[in-house]
Scaffold this active site. Sequence first.
Site, mmCIF file in Angstrom:
data_model
loop_
_atom_site.group_PDB
_atom_site.id
_atom_site.type_symbol
_atom_site.label_atom_id
_atom_site.label_comp_id
_atom_site.label_asym_id
_atom_site.label_seq_id
_atom_site.Cartn_x
_atom_site.Cartn_y
_atom_site.Cartn_z
ATOM 1 N N SER A 212 56.632 31.472 49.912
ATOM 2 C CA SER A 212 56.781 31.094 49.069
ATOM 3 C C SER A 212 57.380 31.704 47.542
ATOM 4 C CB SER A 212 55.001 30.527 48.450
ATOM 5 O OG SER A 212 55.074 30.530 47.122
ATOM 6 N N ASP B 257 53.166 20.079 52.955
ATOM 7 C CA ASP B 257 53.259 21.183 51.394
ATOM 8 C C ASP B 257 53.090 20.279 50.612
ATOM 9 O OD1 ASP B 257 53.275 22.753 49.709
ATOM 10 O OD2 ASP B 257 54.364 24.229 51.256
ATOM 11 N N HIS C 221 51.703 24.312 52.648
ATOM 12 C CA HIS C 221 52.295 25.203 52.103
ATOM 13 C C HIS C 221 52.040 26.697 53.451
ATOM 14 C CE1 HIS C 221 54.662 27.111 49.286
ATOM 15 N NE2 HIS C 221 53.597 28.374 48.881
#
Length: 275
Positions: free
Chosen positions: A92, A224, A252
């Site tokens: 991320s 995601d 994710h």
Amino acid sequence: MYEKQNNKIKMSEHEHHFVFVHGAGHGGWCWYKLANSLRENGHKATCIDLKGAGINQTDPNTVTSLDEYDEPLYAFLSQLPIDQKVILVSHSVGGGSMTAAMCLFPSKVSLAVYVAAAMVKPGALIPDSLKNVMKICSGLIEKEAEKIWDFTFGNGPQNIPTSIMMKPEYVRDKFYNESPMEDYTLATTLLRPAPVMAFVGIMGIPEAPETEKIPRVYVKTGKDHLFQPHLQDLMLALWPPSQTFLLQESDHSAFFSQPQELNQFLLQAASSLSS
């Protein structure tokens, strides 16, 4: 990896050291499945807590820059022996922290793996479409992000927020929509607010030509809900990596939803360094 010789197990010459960098709200704890699998196969794994994250005791509202946020990662890389390199793995917005570390310590990094992560070329211009998505994902566009993020205004309501934390009702859908319920339950007890000013710095990392010498691998996440696959593709086109893998069934948080497959991708990418 380990090999049996004379009825004893010894370390393979192709042992790798993986260093994991978490994303917003998370800590080194989120990589526990990957770290365990890699260690069982004879590799080293280090899970960093960035400043104000995990068990690091800093108040995230007091973190004022990307470099300050990344201090634990920088400290780790700076103490490595001169002849030792590691494989960095980020998730991320932790991709920005990893890229910043690559700029400062290019001689310490043999490979950089971005897992549904922000992969922005240092010094490059970012298209508004991608920039806005990254800002929403990290809470930097308050009006559009306030639906899913809670804000803390440590410097007063007239200034930008000092930290963000995903609202509880969105955590399952945005972070862990394909992950086991037990990992989601664990995460809800460990997530912490993340420092906003650190994420501002991700889009302003200065040009660093040395980073081009470091092989990059990107792992896409097919289901995601936070950083949708088509937006990952847009980012990949701007700074193409040397390898791309797809976790078709991953949310994710691939370290929870598809840890075994991610482990295999990491080992496959690392094997290219030994060939």
